[in-house]
Structure formats: structure tokens, C-alpha cells
Design a protein around this motif. Structure first.
Motif, PDB file in Angstrom:
ATOM      1  N   PHE A 196      -5.733   7.037   4.199  1.00 29.65           N
ATOM      2  CA  PHE A 196      -4.563   5.287   4.806  1.00 29.65           C
ATOM      3  C   PHE A 196      -5.833   4.569   4.594  1.00 29.65           C
ATOM      4  O   PHE A 196      -4.900   3.519   4.614  1.00 29.65           O
ATOM      5  N   TRP A 197      -6.760   4.626   4.917  1.00 28.71           N
ATOM      6  CA  TRP A 197      -7.797   3.621   5.368  1.00 28.71           C
ATOM      7  C   TRP A 197      -7.925   2.789   3.920  1.00 28.71           C
ATOM      8  O   TRP A 197      -8.021   1.913   4.269  1.00 28.71           O
ATOM      9  N   VAL A 198      -8.828   3.488   3.253  1.00 30.33           N
ATOM     10  CA  VAL A 198      -9.161   3.470   2.668  1.00 30.33           C
ATOM     11  C   VAL A 198      -7.964   2.224   0.829  1.00 30.33           C
ATOM     12  O   VAL A 198      -8.058   1.217   0.772  1.00 30.33           O
TER      13      VAL A 198
ATOM     14  N   PRO B  78      -0.337   7.745  -0.445  1.00 28.52           N
ATOM     15  CA  PRO B  78      -0.736   6.381  -1.198  1.00 28.52           C
ATOM     16  C   PRO B  78      -2.655   6.821  -1.979  1.00 28.52           C
ATOM     17  O   PRO B  78      -2.569   5.778  -2.268  1.00 28.52           O
ATOM     18  N   ARG B  79      -2.782   7.957  -1.347  1.00 24.93           N
ATOM     19  CA  ARG B  79      -4.144   8.144  -3.172  1.00 24.93           C
ATOM     20  C   ARG B  79      -3.530   7.726  -3.934  1.00 24.93           C
ATOM     21  O   ARG B  79      -3.857   8.133  -4.888  1.00 24.93           O
ATOM     22  N   LEU B  80      -1.772   8.312  -3.960  1.00 23.91           N
ATOM     23  CA  LEU B  80      -1.801   8.440  -6.022  1.00 23.91           C
ATOM     24  C   LEU B  80      -1.020   6.838  -6.769  1.00 23.91           C
ATOM     25  O   LEU B  80      -1.405   7.181  -7.411  1.00 23.91           O
TER      26      LEU B  80
ATOM     27  N   ALA C   9       0.957  -0.751   0.040  1.00 22.59           N
ATOM     28  CA  ALA C   9      -0.024   0.185   0.261  1.00 22.59           C
ATOM     29  C   ALA C   9       1.163   1.936  -0.377  1.00 22.59           C
ATOM     30  O   ALA C   9      -0.011   1.877  -0.443  1.00 22.59           O
ATOM     31  N   PHE C  10       2.446   1.011   0.439  1.00 18.33           N
ATOM     32  CA  PHE C  10       3.009   2.492   0.609  1.00 18.33           C
ATOM     33  C   PHE C  10       4.166   2.340   0.209  1.00 18.33           C
ATOM     34  O   PHE C  10       4.393   0.595  -0.040  1.00 18.33           O
ATOM     35  N   GLU C  11       5.144   3.366  -0.646  1.00 25.09           N
ATOM     36  CA  GLU C  11       6.014   3.469  -1.031  1.00 25.09           C
ATOM     37  C   GLU C  11       7.248   4.216  -0.431  1.00 25.09           C
ATOM     38  O   GLU C  11       6.211   5.684  -0.088  1.00 25.09           O
ATOM     39  N   ALA C  12       8.518   3.568  -0.221  1.00 29.87           N
ATOM     40  CA  ALA C  12       9.245   5.332   0.653  1.00 29.87           C
ATOM     41  C   ALA C  12       8.626   6.346   0.000  1.00 29.87           C
ATOM     42  O   ALA C  12       8.862   6.562  -1.231  1.00 29.87           O
ATOM     43  N   ALA C  13       9.177   7.764   0.287  1.00 32.74           N
ATOM     44  CA  ALA C  13       9.116   9.116  -0.720  1.00 32.74           C
ATOM     45  C   ALA C  13      10.314   9.288  -1.451  1.00 32.74           C
ATOM     46  O   ALA C  13      11.452   8.807  -1.199  1.00 32.74           O
ATOM     47  N   THR C  14       9.598   9.834  -2.438  1.00 37.47           N
ATOM     48  CA  THR C  14      11.386   9.668  -3.280  1.00 37.47           C
ATOM     49  C   THR C  14      11.489  11.136  -2.833  1.00 37.47           C
ATOM     50  O   THR C  14      10.743  12.188  -2.010  1.00 37.47           O
TER      51      THR C  14
END
Length: 917
Positions: free
Chosen positions: A593-595, A466-468, A398-403
Motif C-alpha cells: 500500500f505504501w508504494v 493496489p499493486r495490480l 490509489a485504491f479501488e473497491a473490491a470486485t
């Protein structure tokens, strides 16, 4: 005195009125041929009712009896129903049609009431389209949050869950669909998601030595690790401890808390601590204990920035041209058309006034001393809990480390930015730390199960919005080995395996536990610059290829904290079951973050599933299993009232008769009376049950207990290990019998007496495992088996196979002393307090009220899917347990009986004591 002839239908009582000199025996009417008794409807022969009416009445009594009826009739006539109009209270000859819309046509005495009713109707007359406008919805939602706080996921839960109002919050209890076993399968094989944002966070800042000195008054090393544990103090692990009132250990416990230390900064002794507590502990923990031990008494009044009204806003020079409107076309309602300021969504604690202080500091006049601060961060930080072996897979998907930011922006280092991430990208040390954290985060993808990591591991990270990367439809997150292999070189694979092995053995390094979530300025910057949903939808519409990933804007980075939660630590079955991760993030980003987590195929649980999670882990749940804490006492009182009200709602013929079942307290657990009775039994040599228990009542026990203390539940680790060794070798993880340095001393009379000198009024938390079929229930009675019961158990084991325990070990209770024994005193009680099927107060002896001596009660009981049998959690009396163990043979030591409140059968259970709990 004048008398009139009254109709017999007006008589409702049997009072008589005697004329002067009259004789009631004369002029009696003849008896009717009808039999006495009231018959509904008219008689067949047209006669009157068969009930004989009185011949004489007294005028005074009759008038008094009719006065109440006349009063009720006048009240019903003059009172206007809620559904009627005001003019309907007028006589028919005064009513006019124009009164419904012109209140001036009404009499003056009714005009004010009509105007109020008209205003009330006007407020309700808004169309659904007007009510569903965004601004009106926000105003309505903000109004409904004045009494009970809503979480940021409230609307999502309200559509899918049964909501309950507890502890000042509106929380989801259980889903509206059947999902008990699917939720268990999610916790066992995939992931279950819960919103724990209602937990309160209290922040302490100050010098490390002063903080530890003050916090040492709330804990003790005898009960286990404290706030000064080495791994926790370094910031690498999350700690948990039971806190007490300042300087009152071992009495007056408050409840369990978890805490996080911010990693040390080089060259500074200033530390920062977060304490997470249940909402029932917030008031007594923050205002009474933490502020007093840290000497934070001066309140810091927050600065309230007034919001400018629309009239105060200066118009710009280049005003936008008005759009051209075509005749017949609808005009969109803009914010300029509104008379007042636009409604804002409540973030955090909406019930708190803006002027209410949330920070307290110490009055320090010395320049050498460090300033101590205590802040209330309730609802400022969101906390999500992911339970299951694939929790890390869901997080990494669901998440990715910040670029990092764009290179063109990085070249212009002289121009400061209002966003926090571009400023941090200019510092090479911070970017190097972020890269190390991102490498650790990528290593989590190759781990097989979340339970492999050390318990309480902390990882700080900054992730992209995470919406992106939200998928178009729900996709279940799978581990790397299942989702498909990736083409990597053998050398890279070996390096990753070595790093992953080091991560599993030693955990995350101390510098990687740092997170920008600790900084209040960063949290405020992230909240204020969040991208709106409208802007995201606009960005999606401008993408050339629909469904492709959106570019990350500079304000699309969020700092988070990942905290590992340990699994099951006791028992032989399903070791480390229920492990997972806690996700901490700033407020305002809850649904963002929930969705994405929901779209990775997780199950959602509520309060009910939290209780089942603790039951399957065989761990105490707060406040259910803390009867010595104020929150636990309050919970038991509420639970008793709820169960009693549910019992009274049933018809008397359909209620369980607990008196015949020999159950004195089916809705509560009188712990104090039980501890007092067992103390009396052991003091007098208590193997004879006829002496002390039966002749004692609750009144006598309360009289003795007036000058004593409340029964203790928490014991130190040394006493728990000794008691567990006497009962049976403990099954706790890492505390097995082979690892004990010295074997426990023999269980003789001298050892028992020396142990009871300091634990005479103590209860101990036990885990009971069923030896045969059946399911334990709430408030089940834990009893002492007799010698005949143990002989029957031994004979049944010889007759049955060793691996299949026989169900014939169940013994029916033939003696119900509470129902048939005349020696139990029955005290007088008022008829209003008596309930059919329940024993009236005060209760007789709870230790010896039936055919087996009572040791304690069950606080949680059900069929455990993780253990594959019935399991119960509860408390027993320490003197009663030692007396039972001392009289049992070695092969049956630790065997007790358990009977459900609605059953007449005893079942054999095995007692387990775990020093880690």
C-alpha cells in the motif's frame, strides 16, 4: 642506601632525593643564559633545555611515579592491536610465514586466540554477491531487528531519511534532502504521508456495560468526552481522551489515547474496542491499568506450531526431473541446495518471543457473565496517516473497491474455499453492505477538501490489491474538477450531489462503518494468502499488452479502515488546516500500500514533521507538551541531557553565557519550583517581588514540596472556560464567546480566591501569538509586563498604523538580576559540576530572578507558516496568570512578555486559552 646518577630526561616531577647529611643550598649549578620556559626542538647553540631540573629526588616517590609508566608500557607491548595478527606478538626470531594459515605452528598459549580470529575472518570473507542473496539478506535483517523493531517501510525510509532509535523502534526522523517548505505546501494544498505503525494497539473484548464500568475509572466527564460518548460508542466516530491511573483523577495522568468501537451486532451485547497509544504508554497502560480495571489477569499462552525441517518433509512421488546442465554454464542456487530452512521475513513484533503471551482473559466462573479479554495488537495492524486537503483524492486514486468473484466460482456454493473473500461473496447481506460502502467511497471523489467531513468519521471498506493498478511512473493525484469532467447524466449528478451533501452533514452511517479488519481470522487469511512479488512479475510478463491492468485473483482483496483526522480547531487563521485520513490495514501489506500512495505524488514526512504539524495546528504534541505525565518527564530529562551535551561540545569561548543573559534554566523547565514559588507569592499577597521570591532557593522549595503533590496541568472544561473568559474570548472552533450561555463573572479578588482554592498548584497550557516581529524559541521565558511596558505598547500603537504593529514595542532588558543583583544567593557547588555559562545547582528563585516576573516557559516555538507570524506553545502558572490579569487594564488584558534564552529583548505576546484542548 645506594644512589645512582640518573639522566635528567627521566625526571617528570619536582621531587628531590637528599643524600645523608647533604645540603640543598650547596653546589648549585650556574644559571644558564637562556630564559626560563620550554622551547620546542633543539637549541641553536646545542645546549640543553632551559628548564632547570631538580638536583635531588627521593627514591620512593620516584619509583612510585615511574611504576604507572612502566605498567602502561608493558600493557602496550603485550596487548595485540585489533588490526594485527596473533603471531606478531611473538619475537621476530620465532615468527614463521606458515603461522598465518597453520595455527598449529603457533605456541599453545596463542592457538585458541588465533582460531577465534580465523573464524571471525572467515565469516567476513563472504563476497558481496553472497551477502546480497535474498536468504542471507533476510537473516541479516532479522538479526538487526533484535533490539529495535523495524517497520515494514524501514528499508524504504533508510535509503531516504535520517534514522533514529526511539521507544524501541528504528524510525525516520527527517529526510536527507531539504523539504521543510515543500512538506508544508503538501499539507496545505495536496497530501503528506506518514507511517504511524509504531503506535501500539490494545484490544478489549467483553460485555459493553462491564467495559464501560472499568474504563470509567481511567477518565472523568469533567475533562471532556469519555469512552462512553454516544457517537464514539456507536462506532461512527473516533474518540480521543486523556487517561489517568485507575481512580486517580485529576492527578497522575498517563497521556492521550485514541479509541475505536466496533459497530454493534444486532442481538448481541458483546463489544470490541481498539485503543491506540504512544509506545511510551504501552507498558503502564496495558499491564497495570487496563488489565486491572477489566480484571484480566490470566495469561493465554500462544500455541507454537513447530516448523518442519527439510529432513522431515516427505518427498513427492512425481519428482521433477533434473534440468540439463551444459558444461561451463552457471547453475542457479535453489532452495533445495540450502542446508537449513529458508529465512522468513519478520512480520509484526519480531523482538517478541513466540511463547510470550499477548492475550489476557478474566477468571470468570459464572456462566451468565461474559468473558473479558485484553489483547496486545502491537505491529499487527499498520497505520498510515495522510495529511492535506487532497488526502481523499489520493486514496480514491490509489485504491479501488473490491470486485466480486467470478460467476462460475459463485455457482459452486457447496465447495468451501480456503480464501475469505469467495466465502463472503456467497452471502448476499455482506455483498449488499460492501456495495453501500463502495458507493460512499466513490462519493469521496467529488468532495473539494478533506476538512469538509465531520471530524473522526470512520468508513470500512474492502479494496483490491493496489499493486495490480500501479502506474508505470509517478502521477500527482488531482481532484475530479481539475483532472477533467466526466460524462454523466444530470439526474445522476443531482443524486450524487444530494448524497454528498448528506455525507458532509451527517457523516457515514453506522452500518457502513463495519469492516472485516476487526476479525482476526480474516486478517490471518489475508496475510497468509498474499500474492508474492515474484508471482506478480510473472503475471505482468504474460500480459499481451504491456502496461494493461492485471486480472484480480481471488486472494487479492484486503479489508481496510479509513479514519478521518480533524484539522486545526483554534485560531482565526487557516481553519481546519492539517485535516486528513488514517489508513488501517493488516500487517504484511505495508509496502503493497505504501508504494502506490507514493506513486500518487505525495510527500513523505517523519517524526520531525509530526512535531511541526502539531505546532501549525496549535495543538499539544505528546510527549513534548505533557510535563505532568511520566513519559513527558522522561522526555524532558533526555532533552536536557542532549542539549547540555551539545552545549559542552562547543568551545568555552563560543558558548552562550546564560548567566549574563539572565536565564537560569536554558535546557529544562523547573515546573515544580515555579508552581511552588507562585503559590507562596499569592499566599502572601504577592505583588511585591522582593519578599518571597529572591530569598528562596530550590532547596527550600523542595523541602516544602516533600509532603505536597506534583503540579497539575489538566483542568476540567468548566474551569478552562472560566479562565479563558477572564483572559479573552476564546477562539476555539464552536466555542466562541457569542455561544456561551452566561458571561464569565467579573475578575475580582473574591472570584480569584475561590478559583485558586482548587487550582493553586496548577499549570495551564496556553497559545502565545506574537504582536510584532521575531521568532520564539524553545524554553523561552514568559514574563509579566510592568505598567511602563503597557504604556510603551499603547504609545507605539498610537504612533503606528493599526494594521502594522510597530517593532519598537521591543524593550531591551536593562536589569539582569541574575548577573548583578547581590541578593540572589549563590550556593557552593563542587568544581566538577560547574559549567562555564550555566547557573550551578541548586537554582535560585525562578519566578523573580531577573527584571520581570516569570510566568512560565515555551515548550514549542517557531514561525508559524499557517498563522503568518511567530507562535509559541507552553505552560504558565495559573496563580501567576490570574495575578497578571487582575492588575492589567481591559484593553491590555492577556498581554505578556516573552524573551528567548539567548536574547536580551522582550517581545509582546497575546495569551490564548482554548477549552477544547
Amino acid at each position: 642506601m645506594l644512589y645512582t646518577v640518573l639522566s635528567p630526561y627521566l625526571f617528570t616531577d619536582e621531587t628531590t632525593i637528599l643524600p645523608k647529611g647533604g645540603d640543598p643550598s650547596t653546589n648549585r649549578p650556574k644559571r644558564s643564559h637562556h630564559q626560563p620556559g620550554w622551547v620546542r626542538g633543539h637549541q641553536k647553540d646545542g645546549g640543553d633545555y632551559s628548564k632547570e631540573m631538580p638536583k635531588y629526588i627521593t627514591a620512593g616517590g620516584f619509583a612510585r611515579a615511574r611504576a604507572a609508566e612502566v605498567k602502561a608500557m608493558l600493557k602496550a607491548v603485550t596487548k595485540r592491536p585489533a588490526s594485527c595478527h596473533v603471531f606478531e606478538t611473538l619475537p621476530k626470531h620465532m615468527r614463521r610465514r606458515a603461522m598465518s594459515h597453520n595455527t598449529k605452528r603457533l605456541p599453545r598459549r596463542l592457538r585458541l586466540m588465533a582460531m577465534k580470529l580465523k573464524k571471525k575472518e572467515q565469516t567476513r570473507s563472504k563476497s558481496r554477491k553472497a551477502r546480497r542473496r535474498h536468504g542471507n539478506l533476510l537473516l541479516e535483517f532479522n538479526r538487526r531487528q533484535r533490539k529495535n523493531i523495524w517497520l515494514e517501510t524501514h528499508i524504504w525510509h533508510a535509503k531516504r531519511f535520517h534514522m533514529v532509535k526511539k521507544w524501541g523502534y528504528c524510525l525516520g526522523d527527517r529526510p536527507t534532502y531539504k523539504c521543510y517548505r515543500p512538506c508544508y505546501r503538501a499539507m496545505s494544498s495536496h497530501c503528506l504521508l506518514q507511517d504511524l505503525s509504531y503506535y501500539c494497539c490494545i484490544e478489549l473484548q467483553g460485555e459493553e456495560d462491564r467495559l464501560l464500568t472499568g474504563l470509567s475509572q481511567l477518565t472523568s466527564k469533567e475533562a471532556g468526552p469519555t469512552f462512553a460518548a454516544a457517537l464514539c460508542l456507536s462506532g461512527r466516530r473516533q474518540g480521543s481522551v486523556v487517561v489517568y491511573r485507575a481512580g486517580q483523577y485529576p492527578s497522575q495522568p498517563l497521556g492521550p489515547v485514541t479509541f475505536l468501537w466496533r459497530p454493534r451486532t444486532q442481538g448481541s451485547t458483546h463489544r470490541q474496542l481498539w485503543i491506540w497509544a504512544h509506545p511510551t504508554l504501552k507498558q503502564v497502560l496495558s499491564s497495570i491499568n487496563l488489565r486491572s480495571v477489566c480484571d484480566c489477569s490470566e495469561a493465554v499462552v500462544p500455541v507454537v506450531v513447530p516448523e518442519p525441517s527439510p529432513a522431515e518433509v516427505t518427498p513427492t512421488v512425481d519428482s521433477e526431473p533434473k534440468p540439463k546442465t551444459t558444461p561451463g554454464a552457471k547453475r542457479k542456487r535453489s532452495s533445495k541446495d540450502q542446508s537449513g530452512p529458508p529465512a522468513k521475513k519478520i512480520l509484526g513484533d519480531g523482538t517478541r518471543s513466540p511463547t510470550t503471551p499477548v492475550t489476557w482473559k478474566s477468571n470468570v466462573t459464572c456462566l451468565i457473565c461474559c468473558l473479558m479479554c485484553c489483547s496486545d495488537l502491537t505491529m499487527e495492524i499498520i497505520r498510515y496517516r495522510l495529511i492535506g486537503p487532497q488526502s481523499h483524492t489520493v486514496i480514491t486514486e490509489a485504491f479501488e473497491a473490491a470486485t466480486s468473484c467470478d460467476v462460475r466460482f459463485m455457482k459452486n456454493k457447496e465447495s468451501p474455499s480456503s480464501l475469505w473473500w469467495p466465502e463472503h461473496c456467497k452471502d448476499e447481506n455482506k455483498m449488499h453492505l460492501h456495495q453501500q460502502q463502495a458507493d460512499v467511497f466513490h462519493l469521496l471523489k467529488g468532495i473539494f477538501s478533506t476538512a469538509e467531513l465531520p471530524p473522526g468519521t470512520i468508513l470500512g471498506l474492502t479494496v483490491d490489491d493496489p499493486r495490480l493498478t500501479l502506474p508505470t511512473k509517478k502521477v500527482k493525484a488531482l481532484p475530479c474538477s481539475v483532472s477533467g469532467p466526466k460524462a454523466v447524466s444530470s439526474s445522476t449528478h443531482l443524486v450524487d450531489e444530494e448524497k454528498r451533501r448528506e455525507l458532509v452533514l451527517s457523516g457515514v452511517s453506522e452500518h457502513c462503518c463495519q469492516s472485516f479488519l476487526w476479525d482476526r481470522s480474516v486478517r490471518d487469511n489475508v496475510i497468509d494468502n498474499k500474492i508474492s512479488e515474484q508471482e506478480l512479475n510473472r503475471m505482468r510478463s504474460e500480459v499481451l499488452v504491456p502496461g494493461s491492468r492485471l486480472p484480480v485473483p481471488p486472494q487479492g482483496r484486503v479489508p481496510v479502515l479509513l479514519v478521518h483526522q480533524p484539522g486545526k480547531q483554534v485560531g482565526h487563521e487557516m481553519s481546519s488546516w492539517g485535516a486528513g485520513w488514517d489508513l488501517l490495514l493488516p500487517k504484511g501489506w505495508g509496502m503493497a500500500f505504501w508504494v502506490p500512495l507514493v506513486y500518487r505524488g505525495v510527500r513523505i514526512g517523519g517524526l520531525n514533521m509530526s512535531l511541526k504539524h502539531s505546532q501549525n495546528k496549535s495543538a499539544p504534541h505528546f510527549p513534548h507538551d505533557y510535563p505532568d505525565c511520566p513519559a513527558g518527564v522522561h522526555f524532558q530529562e533526555e532533552q536536557e541531557a542532549e542539549l547540555l551535551d551539545k552545549f559542552k561540545r562547543r568551545p568555552p569561548a563560543k558558548r552562550t553565557n546564560y548567566i549574563k543573559h539572565g536565564c537560569l534554566a536554558p535546557f529544562c523547565c523547573p515546573w515544580q519550583q515555579l508552581a511552588e514559588e507562585w503559590e507562596h507569592i499569592t499566599r502572601e499577597g504577592g505583588e511585591e517581588r522582593e519578599g518571597a521570591g529572591r530569598s528562596r532557593t530550590t532547596t527550600e522549595a523542595d523541602t516544602v514540596m516533600e509532603g505536597r503533590w506534583r503540579p497539575l496541568v489538566r483542568m476540567n472544561r468548566k474551569s478552562l472556560r472560566l479562565l479563558s473568559g477572564w483572559c479573552k474570548p476564546t477562539t476555539s472552533k464552536g466555542q466562541r464567546a457569542c455561544r456561551l450561555r452566561l458571561p464569565p463573572p467579573s475578575l475580582d479578588l473574591s472570584a480569584v480566591k475561590s478559583f485558586l482554592t482548587s487550582h493553586r498548584m496548577t499549570l495551564v497550557w496556553v497559545r502565545l501569538s506574537l504582536l510584532s516581529g521575531g521568532k520564539p524559541e524553545l524554553h523561552g521565558i514568559v514574563c509579566v509586563p510592568t505598567s511602563e511596558d503597557l504604556k510603551q505598547l499603547k504609545s507605539s500603537k498610537k504612533a503606528a498604523a493599526p494594521s502594522l504593529p510597530s517593532d519598537k514595542t521591543v524593550e531591551k532588558e536593562t536589569e539582569l538580576s541574575s548577573a548583578s543583583d547581590p541578593n540572589i544567593p549563590i550556593t557552593s557547588s563542587s568544581p566538577l559540576d560547574l559549567v562555564l555559562g550555566l547557573w550551578p545547582d541548586p537554582l535560585p528563585s525562578v519566578a523573580s530572578h531577573c527584571s520581570r516576573l516569570t510566568l512560565g516557559w515555551v515548550t514549542q516555538g517557531d514561525f508559524s507558516l499557517s498563522a503568518g507570524c511567530g507562535e509559541a506553545l507552553g505552560f504558565v502558572s495559573v496563580p501567576g496568570l490570574l495575578n497578571t490579569l487582575q492588575n492589567q487594564p481591559m484593553e491590555h488584558r492577556g498581554t505578556v512578555l516573552l524573551r528567548n534564552p539567548t536574547s536580551l529583548q522582550y517581545r509582546f505576546f497575546e495569551v490564548n486559552l482554548d477549552p477544547l484542548i
